[in-house]
Design a protein around this motif. Structure first.
Motif, PDB file in Angstrom:
ATOM      1  N   SER A  47       5.728 -22.768   7.285  1.00 19.11           N
ATOM      2  CA  SER A  47       4.917 -23.165   8.523  1.00 19.11           C
ATOM      3  C   SER A  47       5.664 -23.434   9.549  1.00 19.11           C
ATOM      4  O   SER A  47       5.489 -23.098  10.688  1.00 19.11           O
ATOM      5  N   GLU A  48       6.895 -23.906   9.339  1.00 25.18           N
ATOM      6  CA  GLU A  48       8.003 -24.009  10.535  1.00 25.18           C
ATOM      7  C   GLU A  48       8.397 -22.578  10.906  1.00 25.18           C
ATOM      8  O   GLU A  48       8.393 -22.423  12.120  1.00 25.18           O
ATOM      9  N   ILE A  49       8.885 -21.555  10.188  1.00 22.03           N
ATOM     10  CA  ILE A  49       9.110 -20.459  10.492  1.00 22.03           C
ATOM     11  C   ILE A  49       7.895 -19.849  11.492  1.00 22.03           C
ATOM     12  O   ILE A  49       8.265 -19.069  12.493  1.00 22.03           O
ATOM     13  N   ALA A  50       6.771 -19.913  10.925  1.00 15.63           N
ATOM     14  CA  ALA A  50       5.528 -19.344  11.549  1.00 15.63           C
ATOM     15  C   ALA A  50       5.313 -20.086  12.905  1.00 15.63           C
ATOM     16  O   ALA A  50       4.952 -19.366  14.072  1.00 15.63           O
ATOM     17  N   LEU A  51       5.622 -21.571  13.140  1.00 23.52           N
ATOM     18  CA  LEU A  51       5.281 -22.145  14.197  1.00 23.52           C
ATOM     19  C   LEU A  51       6.372 -21.581  15.395  1.00 23.52           C
ATOM     20  O   LEU A  51       6.049 -21.540  16.437  1.00 23.52           O
ATOM     21  N   LEU A  52       7.696 -21.447  14.895  1.00 20.49           N
ATOM     22  CA  LEU A  52       8.647 -20.972  15.717  1.00 20.49           C
ATOM     23  C   LEU A  52       8.289 -19.497  16.225  1.00 20.49           C
ATOM     24  O   LEU A  52       8.488 -19.205  17.446  1.00 20.49           O
ATOM     25  N   ALA A  53       7.815 -18.704  15.393  1.00 26.12           N
ATOM     26  CA  ALA A  53       7.532 -17.335  15.597  1.00 26.12           C
ATOM     27  C   ALA A  53       6.360 -17.427  16.643  1.00 26.12           C
ATOM     28  O   ALA A  53       6.437 -16.635  17.564  1.00 26.12           O
ATOM     29  N   ASN A  54       5.498 -18.204  16.290  1.00 23.24           N
ATOM     30  CA  ASN A  54       4.164 -18.018  17.215  1.00 23.24           C
ATOM     31  C   ASN A  54       4.806 -18.721  18.509  1.00 23.24           C
ATOM     32  O   ASN A  54       4.373 -17.974  19.682  1.00 23.24           O
ATOM     33  N   GLN A  78       5.126 -13.569   0.356  1.00 23.33           N
ATOM     34  CA  GLN A  78       3.736 -13.032   0.855  1.00 23.33           C
ATOM     35  C   GLN A  78       3.008 -13.773   1.797  1.00 23.33           C
ATOM     36  O   GLN A  78       2.097 -13.429   2.634  1.00 23.33           O
ATOM     37  N   ILE A  79       3.158 -15.238   1.572  1.00 27.16           N
ATOM     38  CA  ILE A  79       2.615 -15.858   2.552  1.00 27.16           C
ATOM     39  C   ILE A  79       2.920 -15.714   3.916  1.00 27.16           C
ATOM     40  O   ILE A  79       2.284 -15.904   4.945  1.00 27.16           O
ATOM     41  N   LEU A  80       4.295 -15.793   4.164  1.00 29.16           N
ATOM     42  CA  LEU A  80       4.789 -15.595   5.636  1.00 29.16           C
ATOM     43  C   LEU A  80       4.418 -14.107   6.069  1.00 29.16           C
ATOM     44  O   LEU A  80       3.927 -13.894   7.120  1.00 29.16           O
ATOM     45  N   LEU A  81       4.451 -13.133   5.089  1.00 28.19           N
ATOM     46  CA  LEU A  81       4.137 -11.613   5.538  1.00 28.19           C
ATOM     47  C   LEU A  81       2.953 -11.583   6.070  1.00 28.19           C
ATOM     48  O   LEU A  81       2.477 -10.792   7.095  1.00 28.19           O
ATOM     49  N   LEU A 107       7.003  -4.062  -6.075  1.00 32.57           N
ATOM     50  CA  LEU A 107       5.967  -4.903  -6.249  1.00 32.57           C
ATOM     51  C   LEU A 107       5.493  -5.264  -5.111  1.00 32.57           C
ATOM     52  O   LEU A 107       4.283  -5.523  -4.823  1.00 32.57           O
ATOM     53  N   PHE A 108       6.118  -5.387  -3.711  1.00 31.63           N
ATOM     54  CA  PHE A 108       5.668  -5.757  -2.607  1.00 31.63           C
ATOM     55  C   PHE A 108       5.087  -4.777  -1.831  1.00 31.63           C
ATOM     56  O   PHE A 108       4.433  -5.076  -0.642  1.00 31.63           O
ATOM     57  N   ALA A 109       5.166  -3.507  -2.122  1.00 32.89           N
ATOM     58  CA  ALA A 109       4.745  -2.440  -0.977  1.00 32.89           C
ATOM     59  C   ALA A 109       3.417  -2.382  -0.736  1.00 32.89           C
ATOM     60  O   ALA A 109       3.119  -2.310   0.442  1.00 32.89           O
ATOM     61  N   PRO A 110       2.626  -2.903  -1.703  1.00 33.72           N
ATOM     62  CA  PRO A 110       1.065  -2.938  -1.220  1.00 33.72           C
ATOM     63  C   PRO A 110       0.849  -4.058  -0.282  1.00 33.72           C
ATOM     64  O   PRO A 110      -0.033  -4.160   0.533  1.00 33.72           O
ATOM     65  N   ILE A 111       1.616  -5.184  -0.436  1.00 31.54           N
ATOM     66  CA  ILE A 111       1.406  -6.501   0.160  1.00 31.54           C
ATOM     67  C   ILE A 111       1.901  -6.053   1.660  1.00 31.54           C
ATOM     68  O   ILE A 111       1.442  -6.690   2.716  1.00 31.54           O
ATOM     69  N   LEU A 112       3.070  -5.438   1.755  1.00 29.11           N
ATOM     70  CA  LEU A 112       3.677  -5.168   3.050  1.00 29.11           C
ATOM     71  C   LEU A 112       2.643  -4.294   3.804  1.00 29.11           C
ATOM     72  O   LEU A 112       2.742  -4.583   5.023  1.00 29.11           O
ATOM     73  N   ALA A 113       2.029  -3.244   3.198  1.00 31.00           N
ATOM     74  CA  ALA A 113       1.269  -2.340   3.813  1.00 31.00           C
ATOM     75  C   ALA A 113      -0.049  -3.211   4.481  1.00 31.00           C
ATOM     76  O   ALA A 113      -0.534  -3.099   5.417  1.00 31.00           O
TER      77      ALA A 113
END
Ligand code: SAM
Length: 331
Positions: A47-54, A78-81, A107-113
């Protein structure tokens, strides 16, 4: 919102976020085998990374790259992605991308897409399983190749990052170029940078890009391309392969004049230059002082962004070298 012009008049619109300093590989030019990592309590949570990014997006950041350490080893990434992908979907970001070692990509390819990652960089310094294992200190080439194929199958554009290592992968450039061309991947070549303590053979491994690509020039025709990505690479077409080749030459050809980047570390510091230890700490402002304090610090970071790095002198003189390893700020 204020403008994102730094003290040298450069327009800053690109944020690289290191989401962890941990990595499941130990590439020998990046960090020592026994590396000390940050305590968990020091890390920004999602949530902190997301706040700063926002907030940075509101000020004018248009591109975000996640890096590390290995970004895909941080738990529940995946939450941050997904959270950051929402900015692409809403048109607030032009690009969301990732630099990964590829080991968890299958593992992450579909999540990234699904999170609107349209292209990613995968580090791959060798196509020889033994050399790959030696450079990464234990990495499994087959697993990485499987991950790259899985991401490509999701329609994600692939750029392979290969670090030029004298005496180690020098003879592999043609094979790598042909592999990338055959699969429709871009290829970027990177000169080793003198970052971090305890990294063996630093000077012995450095090779200037012009020397590294000499075998490619002998076999193929290289012509400059106008294409620019948001990073520091200069691009060339390799004919008749049809390969787009990026050259990242921090030492032999300085590229700081049009640097557009800030780097957020996983413990909340903004580094304004990969080649400088100067940083501005946002964690306390974020946790205690509020967004007005964050805005003031952002202006300070912009003002202090150095005109250029000093890797040439740092390579030549160990006393000038930065103790920070690449895994703290990411590539
Ligand atoms: N784990 C991810 C990966 O492997 O791509 C992201 C982090 S890694 C630190 C980012 C990039 O930095 C990789 O392409 C890696 O090869 C490169 N790198 C690490 N140390 C370097 C150094 N001293 N000089 C040049 N490139 C370096």
């Amino acid at each position: 919102m204020t403008s994102m012009i730094d003290g040298q008049g450069r327009h800053i619109d690109y944020l690289r976020i290191s989401v962890t300093d941990r990595c499941n590989f130990r590439c020998h030019y990046c960090m020592p085998e026994k590396q000390t990592f940050l305590p968990h309590g020091d890390l920004l949570d999602y949530s902190e990374i997301a706040l700063l990014a926002n907030r940075f997006i509101a000020h004018g950041i248009r591109k975000i790259r996640l890096t590390g350490g290995e970004p895909l080893v941080r738990r529940d990434i995946q939450i941050l992605l997904k959270e950051l992908g929402g900015h692409v979907a809403a048109g607030r970001l032009d690009e969301l991308t990732l630099t990964t070692n590829g080991s968890r990509l299958a593992l992450f390819a579909p999540i990234l897409a699904a999170a609107h990652f349209r292209r990613i960089n995968v580090s791959l310094d060798s196509l020889n399983p033994e050399t790959f294992r030696t450079i990464t200190r234990g990495g499994d080439l087959a697993q990485v190749l499987e991950g790259i194929a899985a991401a490509a199958a999701q329609g994600i554009g692939i750029k392979i990052n290969m670090v030029a290592l004298k005496g180690e992968n020098e003879t592999e450039l043609l094979a790598m170029a042909e592999f990338c061309a055959a699969n429709g991947y871009d290829l970027s070549l990177i000169e080793t940078m003198p970052l971090g303590e305890g990294v063996a053979n630093r000077q012995d491994r450095y090779i200037a890009m012009d020397d590294f690509i000499a075998p490619l020039r002998e076999r193929y025709a290289l012509s400059p391309l106008a294409h620019r990505s948001s990073g520091p690479a200069r691009y060339w077409n390799v004919a008749p392969l049809g390969l787009r080749l990026g050259l990242i030459t921090p030492l032999s050809h300085n590229f700081c004049d049009d640097c557009n980047r800030l780097r957020l570390t996983t413990d909340g510091k903004i580094y304004m230059c990969l080649g400088s230890s100067m940083n501005v700490d946002f964690r306390k402002a974020l946790r205690e002082d509020g967004m007005a304090a964050v805005d003031i610090l952002l202006q300070k970071a912009l003002r202090l962004k150095p005109a250029r790095h000093d890797f040439e002198r740092q390579l030549a003189d160990p006393e000038l070298r930065l103790s920070r390893h690449m895994n703290a700020t990411g590539g």
